[in-house]
Design a protein around this motif. Structure first.
Motif, PDB file in Angstrom:
ATOM      1  N   LYS A  27       0.786  -1.228   0.000  1.00 28.33           N
ATOM      2  CA  LYS A  27       0.000   0.000   0.000  1.00 28.33           C
ATOM      3  C   LYS A  27       0.818   1.279   0.000  1.00 28.33           C
ATOM      4  O   LYS A  27       0.318   2.326  -0.348  1.00 28.33           O
ATOM      5  CB  LYS A  27      -0.928   0.007   1.206  1.00 28.33           C
ATOM      6  CG  LYS A  27      -1.947  -1.103   1.150  1.00 28.33           C
ATOM      7  CD  LYS A  27      -2.950  -0.986   2.240  1.00 28.33           C
ATOM      8  CE  LYS A  27      -3.957  -2.111   2.098  1.00 28.33           C
ATOM      9  NZ  LYS A  27      -5.082  -1.987   2.950  1.00 28.33           N
ATOM     10  N   CYS A  28       2.069   1.216   0.447  1.00 27.66           N
ATOM     11  CA  CYS A  28       2.832   2.458   0.544  1.00 27.66           C
ATOM     12  C   CYS A  28       4.333   2.185   0.491  1.00 27.66           C
ATOM     13  O   CYS A  28       4.771   1.047   0.544  1.00 27.66           O
ATOM     14  CB  CYS A  28       2.499   3.193   1.837  1.00 27.66           C
ATOM     15  SG  CYS A  28       3.010   2.305   3.307  1.00 27.66           S
ATOM     16  N   LEU A  40       6.231   8.342   5.253  1.00 33.81           N
ATOM     17  CA  LEU A  40       5.604   7.731   4.084  1.00 33.81           C
ATOM     18  C   LEU A  40       5.814   8.640   2.890  1.00 33.81           C
ATOM     19  O   LEU A  40       5.762   9.864   3.021  1.00 33.81           O
ATOM     20  CB  LEU A  40       4.107   7.533   4.311  1.00 33.81           C
ATOM     21  CG  LEU A  40       3.710   6.592   5.438  1.00 33.81           C
ATOM     22  CD1 LEU A  40       2.192   6.584   5.592  1.00 33.81           C
ATOM     23  CD2 LEU A  40       4.225   5.197   5.181  1.00 33.81           C
ATOM     24  N   LYS A  44       1.360   9.809  -4.348  1.00 30.60           N
ATOM     25  CA  LYS A  44       0.656   8.552  -4.648  1.00 30.60           C
ATOM     26  C   LYS A  44       1.028   8.000  -6.018  1.00 30.60           C
ATOM     27  O   LYS A  44       0.933   6.819  -6.268  1.00 30.60           O
ATOM     28  CB  LYS A  44      -0.855   8.763  -4.592  1.00 30.60           C
ATOM     29  CG  LYS A  44      -1.338   9.240  -3.252  1.00 30.60           C
ATOM     30  CD  LYS A  44      -1.647   8.096  -2.365  1.00 30.60           C
ATOM     31  CE  LYS A  44      -2.356   8.604  -1.137  1.00 30.60           C
ATOM     32  NZ  LYS A  44      -2.017   7.978   0.061  1.00 30.60           N
ATOM     33  N   THR A  47       3.611   5.171  -5.890  1.00 32.45           N
ATOM     34  CA  THR A  47       3.284   3.844  -5.375  1.00 32.45           C
ATOM     35  C   THR A  47       2.463   3.097  -6.409  1.00 32.45           C
ATOM     36  O   THR A  47       1.966   3.667  -7.362  1.00 32.45           O
ATOM     37  CB  THR A  47       2.522   3.930  -4.041  1.00 32.45           C
ATOM     38  OG1 THR A  47       1.328   4.671  -4.254  1.00 32.45           O
ATOM     39  CG2 THR A  47       3.376   4.585  -2.972  1.00 32.45           C
TER      40      THR A  47
END
Length: 126
Positions: A27-28, A40, A44, A47
């Motif tokens: 997810k990350c 993090l 986006k 990723t």
């Protein structure tokens, strides 16, 4: 090169030169910095929903655009070569090798990456 990082509601801009490790999950992407903090990756677009391998391939491409030398030590870990301080042998796992990074943290080196890591580490120690 700058990265935009986040931790909850707090954002931070960091130079890629200060990145010790990229760790990818499904997810990350977690970014460990030289000051010992973990953030993090906020972007986006960097990723992937195809799993941690695809995310790290994007991180490798990002690292190649900078002047920092990263080494892929595991399917989910990319380590800044400048922060590798040692190597340990893990006798609990056949061919097990650990990469010691800044502060004494140990990152498991994958079996498929062990030979490449050993060559790189031998070149650093020479």
């Amino acid at each position: 090169m700058k990265l935009i990082l986040t931790l909850g509601k707090q954002d931070r801009v960091a130079d890629i030169e200060n990145v010790v490790i990229f760790r990818a999950t499904e997810k990350c992407v977690t970014v460990g910095l030289s000051d010992g903090t973990e953030w993090l990756l906020k972007d986006k677009a960097r990723t992937s929903s195809k799993g941690h391998g695809a995310s790290l391939i994007k991180m490798e491409a990002l690292a190649k655009q900078s002047n920092v030398d990263f080494v892929r030590v595991h399917r989910n870990a990319l380590v800044n070569k400048n922060f590798i301080t040692g190597k340990i042998q893990d006798f609990q796992v056949k061919y097990g090798v650990g990469c010691v990074i800044n502060g004494g943290d140990v990152v498991k080196v994958g079996q498929r990456k062990a030979g490449e890591f050993n060559r790189i580490f031998a070149g650093m120690a020479a």
